[in-house]
Design a protein around this motif. Structure first.
Motif, PDB file in Angstrom:
ATOM      1  N   ILE A   1       0.842  -1.199   0.000  1.00 49.71           N
ATOM      2  CA  ILE A   1       0.000   0.000   0.000  1.00 49.71           C
ATOM      3  C   ILE A   1       0.880   1.252   0.000  1.00 49.71           C
ATOM      4  O   ILE A   1       1.849   1.340   0.749  1.00 49.71           O
ATOM      5  N   GLY A   2       0.514   2.214  -0.843  1.00 49.11           N
ATOM      6  CA  GLY A   2       1.255   3.466  -0.942  1.00 49.11           C
ATOM      7  C   GLY A   2       0.668   4.548  -0.069  1.00 49.11           C
ATOM      8  O   GLY A   2      -0.337   4.342   0.627  1.00 49.11           O
ATOM      9  N   PRO A   3       1.266   5.734  -0.083  1.00 45.27           N
ATOM     10  CA  PRO A   3       0.790   6.840   0.754  1.00 45.27           C
ATOM     11  C   PRO A   3      -0.622   7.306   0.423  1.00 45.27           C
ATOM     12  O   PRO A   3      -1.269   7.949   1.246  1.00 45.27           O
ATOM     13  N   ASP A   4      -1.127   6.957  -0.748  1.00 41.90           N
ATOM     14  CA  ASP A   4      -2.496   7.321  -1.120  1.00 41.90           C
ATOM     15  C   ASP A   4      -3.512   6.279  -0.665  1.00 41.90           C
ATOM     16  O   ASP A   4      -4.707   6.403  -0.939  1.00 41.90           O
ATOM     17  N   GLY A   5      -3.019   5.235   0.043  1.00 41.35           N
ATOM     18  CA  GLY A   5      -3.909   4.199   0.542  1.00 41.35           C
ATOM     19  C   GLY A   5      -4.292   3.157  -0.494  1.00 41.35           C
ATOM     20  O   GLY A   5      -5.130   2.292  -0.229  1.00 41.35           O
ATOM     21  N   LYS A   6      -3.695   3.215  -1.663  1.00 41.50           N
ATOM     22  CA  LYS A   6      -4.017   2.281  -2.740  1.00 41.50           C
ATOM     23  C   LYS A   6      -2.881   1.282  -2.954  1.00 41.50           C
ATOM     24  O   LYS A   6      -1.753   1.493  -2.527  1.00 41.50           O
ATOM     25  N   GLY A   7      -3.225   0.190  -3.639  1.00 40.13           N
ATOM     26  CA  GLY A   7      -2.214  -0.786  -3.991  1.00 40.13           C
ATOM     27  C   GLY A   7      -1.167  -0.200  -4.916  1.00 40.13           C
ATOM     28  O   GLY A   7      -1.418   0.797  -5.608  1.00 40.13           O
ATOM     29  N   ILE A   8      -0.006  -0.803  -4.926  1.00 38.60           N
ATOM     30  CA  ILE A   8       1.130  -0.236  -5.665  1.00 38.60           C
ATOM     31  C   ILE A   8       1.410  -1.012  -6.940  1.00 38.60           C
ATOM     32  O   ILE A   8       1.523  -2.242  -6.939  1.00 38.60           O
ATOM     33  N   GLU A   9       1.522  -0.263  -8.027  1.00 33.53           N
ATOM     34  CA  GLU A   9       2.026  -0.786  -9.290  1.00 33.53           C
ATOM     35  C   GLU A   9       3.255   0.025  -9.668  1.00 33.53           C
ATOM     36  O   GLU A   9       3.223   1.254  -9.626  1.00 33.53           O
ATOM     37  N   LYS A  10       4.313  -0.664 -10.002  1.00 30.04           N
ATOM     38  CA  LYS A  10       5.560   0.014 -10.397  1.00 30.04           C
ATOM     39  C   LYS A  10       6.147  -0.742 -11.569  1.00 30.04           C
ATOM     40  O   LYS A  10       6.316  -1.956 -11.511  1.00 30.04           O
ATOM     41  N   ASN A  11       6.452  -0.016 -12.623  1.00 36.91           N
ATOM     42  CA  ASN A  11       7.002  -0.601 -13.846  1.00 36.91           C
ATOM     43  C   ASN A  11       6.135  -1.749 -14.371  1.00 36.91           C
ATOM     44  O   ASN A  11       6.646  -2.783 -14.818  1.00 36.91           O
ATOM     45  N   GLY A  12       4.822  -1.552 -14.279  1.00 35.07           N
ATOM     46  CA  GLY A  12       3.899  -2.549 -14.802  1.00 35.07           C
ATOM     47  C   GLY A  12       3.663  -3.736 -13.894  1.00 35.07           C
ATOM     48  O   GLY A  12       2.942  -4.673 -14.259  1.00 35.07           O
ATOM     49  N   LEU A  13       4.247  -3.723 -12.695  1.00 35.52           N
ATOM     50  CA  LEU A  13       4.124  -4.842 -11.761  1.00 35.52           C
ATOM     51  C   LEU A  13       3.262  -4.462 -10.564  1.00 35.52           C
ATOM     52  O   LEU A  13       3.359  -3.348 -10.045  1.00 35.52           O
ATOM     53  N   THR A  14       2.433  -5.395 -10.124  1.00 33.38           N
ATOM     54  CA  THR A  14       1.664  -5.233  -8.898  1.00 33.38           C
ATOM     55  C   THR A  14       2.436  -5.894  -7.767  1.00 33.38           C
ATOM     56  O   THR A  14       2.907  -7.030  -7.909  1.00 33.38           O
ATOM     57  N   TRP A  15       2.538  -5.205  -6.635  1.00 29.84           N
ATOM     58  CA  TRP A  15       3.444  -5.641  -5.568  1.00 29.84           C
ATOM     59  C   TRP A  15       2.707  -6.153  -4.338  1.00 29.84           C
ATOM     60  O   TRP A  15       1.675  -5.629  -3.937  1.00 29.84           O
ATOM     61  N   MET A  16       3.326  -7.177  -3.729  1.00 32.92           N
ATOM     62  CA  MET A  16       2.886  -7.660  -2.429  1.00 32.92           C
ATOM     63  C   MET A  16       3.587  -6.857  -1.335  1.00 32.92           C
ATOM     64  O   MET A  16       4.589  -6.168  -1.593  1.00 32.92           O
ATOM     65  N   ASN A  17       3.074  -6.988  -0.124  1.00 28.89           N
ATOM     66  CA  ASN A  17       3.627  -6.259   1.018  1.00 28.89           C
ATOM     67  C   ASN A  17       4.842  -6.988   1.578  1.00 28.89           C
ATOM     68  O   ASN A  17       4.715  -7.934   2.361  1.00 28.89           O
ATOM     69  N   ALA A  18       6.021  -6.551   1.189  1.00 26.42           N
ATOM     70  CA  ALA A  18       7.261  -7.221   1.595  1.00 26.42           C
ATOM     71  C   ALA A  18       7.560  -7.089   3.081  1.00 26.42           C
ATOM     72  O   ALA A  18       8.465  -7.759   3.583  1.00 26.42           O
ATOM     73  N   PHE A  19       6.808  -6.247   3.795  1.00 23.53           N
ATOM     74  CA  PHE A  19       7.061  -6.040   5.225  1.00 23.53           C
ATOM     75  C   PHE A  19       6.193  -6.935   6.113  1.00 23.53           C
ATOM     76  O   PHE A  19       6.481  -7.102   7.289  1.00 23.53           O
ATOM     77  N   HIS A  20       5.141  -7.506   5.557  1.00 26.62           N
ATOM     78  CA  HIS A  20       4.222  -8.311   6.352  1.00 26.62           C
ATOM     79  C   HIS A  20       4.810  -9.708   6.575  1.00 26.62           C
ATOM     80  O   HIS A  20       5.227 -10.370   5.613  1.00 26.62           O
ATOM     81  N   PRO A  21       4.853 -10.188   7.814  1.00 26.77           N
ATOM     82  CA  PRO A  21       5.478 -11.495   8.091  1.00 26.77           C
ATOM     83  C   PRO A  21       4.825 -12.656   7.347  1.00 26.77           C
ATOM     84  O   PRO A  21       5.516 -13.605   6.964  1.00 26.77           O
ATOM     85  N   LEU A  22       3.512 -12.609   7.115  1.00 28.09           N
ATOM     86  CA  LEU A  22       2.861 -13.697   6.393  1.00 28.09           C
ATOM     87  C   LEU A  22       3.281 -13.725   4.922  1.00 28.09           C
ATOM     88  O   LEU A  22       3.441 -14.794   4.330  1.00 28.09           O
ATOM     89  N   VAL A  23       3.461 -12.551   4.342  1.00 27.60           N
ATOM     90  CA  VAL A  23       3.941 -12.481   2.957  1.00 27.60           C
ATOM     91  C   VAL A  23       5.400 -12.935   2.890  1.00 27.60           C
ATOM     92  O   VAL A  23       5.794 -13.692   1.993  1.00 27.60           O
ATOM     93  N   GLN A  24       6.204 -12.487   3.836  1.00 30.30           N
ATOM     94  CA  GLN A  24       7.598 -12.923   3.899  1.00 30.30           C
ATOM     95  C   GLN A  24       7.702 -14.433   4.021  1.00 30.30           C
ATOM     96  O   GLN A  24       8.502 -15.077   3.335  1.00 30.30           O
TER      97      GLN A  24
END
Length: 358
Positions: A136-159
């Protein structure tokens, strides 16, 4: 005199090993979009091409666009799809390992997409099933960067999900290494505004929220440190499972790697939780290549023996490095005493293969 010569040989052999503990790597990336993995015949031909070109390490995409390129019990259990459907009941990773090892070529499972779940709609099902996986970005929305949708790399379950995939291939296959890149261990610097990460930050900062400016230096460092901790845990977990499996990463050049993807990779080398790095020194001009090569060497200091060059030889849009550019880049790698390089990517190999030999 005979003993003196023997001493010199041993000394130089020891010095080379100390300076480049993982030896001279001549590697190539095999992407999921390449036709290599489409059949056992294609795999055999690719291995033969690699051998002719002097390639001694293959880095094969294993996790791409929300799909594994091997039959995964974890993916089957969580999502009901064990492998990218295009491969049917085959196991391309197993086939490649067997074919490459028969020619004494090492194989590394490249987790190409890391914490990126999708490109377009390819892996959207991951976040539909587990919405809290989303970055999630500062606008409260999911993040897309360079055409990719990203998972939350900080969440322990995702890790733990990503780590479980890495450990699955380490335990099941006769691999020589695993590799991440600018998506593992990584997150877009826009990320970190999800409920979990905000709560963690506030616990350490007297309930203060992080800056809205995602490029604030302290906020950058705090998140990079979180990813560093995951990287260390991943490294130690792989070594605990199989000590001889090498762990390498292929980040972008520093400091843009930190600013764009929160990758403080020089610290990974200093603190010893990566065996070597392959920095993506992608360039279309020789003078620019030398500039970023010299800057990168300054970043690694005494760890220069663990630095390999990522060399761009082709792209899916049809770009191919001209022979004089490729020759010049290899000569610069030798000039600055790099122990080897990885070429991106295999589809460019048939035309460039002969030129890859030093």
């Amino acid at each position: 005199m005979r003993y003196f010569i023997l001493f010199l040989c041993c000394f130089f052999s020891y010095s080379l090993q100390a300076q480049a503990p993982h030896g001279a790597i001549r590697g190539i990336w095999v992407t999921a979009q390449d036709s290599v993995l489409d059949s056992k015949t294609n795999i055999q031909k690719a291995v033969e091409n690699c051998k002719k070109a002097g390639i001694n390490n293959i880095y094969v995409s294993t996790w791409n666009r929300g799909r594994t390129l091997y039959p995964s019990a974890i993916m089957m259990e969580r999502f009901g799809v064990a492998i990218d459907p295009r491969f049917g009941k085959r196991d391309p990773l197993k086939e490649l390992v067997e074919a490459a090892h028969a020619e004494k070529i090492k194989v590394h499972a490249w987790f190409e997409y890391g914490f990126a779940s999708a490109q377009g709609d390819s892996g959207a099902y991951l976040l539909k099933k587990y919405p809290y996986y989303a970055a999630i970005g500062p606008d409260g929305k999911g993040i897309e960067k360079n055409g990719l949708t990203w998972m939350n790399a900080f969440h322990p379950l995702v890790q733990n999900f990503v780590k479980s995939l890495v450990l699955e291939v380490v335990k099941r296959y006769d691999l020589d290494g695993i590799q991440g890149d600018n998506r593992l261990t990584a997150a877009p610097s826009l990320a970190g505004y999800d409920a979990y990460t905000l709560a963690e930050y506030k616990k350490e900062h007297g309930r203060l929220a992080p800056p809205i400016n995602h490029l604030d230096s302290n906020w950058i460092q705090w998140r990079a440190h979180r990813l560093n901790k995951f990287g260390k845990d991943l490294y130690q977990s792989v070594k605990a499972a199989k000590p001889n499996v090498l762990v390498s990463m292929a980040p972008n050049v520093y400091p843009s790697s930190l600013q764009e993807y929160l990758q403080d990779w020089p610290s990974w080398l200093r603190e010893g939780y990566v065996d070597y790095v392959v920095v993506q020194l992608y360039s279309y001009k020789l003078d620019e290549y030398e500039k970023i090569l010299k800057e990168t060497i300054q970043q690694v200091g005494s760890k220069k023996g663990q630095l390999y060059a990522g060399v761009l030889i082709g792209l899916e849009d049809g770009y191919r490095a001209k022979p004089e550019l490729l020759k010049g880049m290899l000569e610069l790698n030798q000039k600055y005493d790099l122990p080897g390089e990885l070429f991106f990517y295999h589809a460019a190999l048939p035309k460039s293969g002969k030129m890859l030999k030093r």
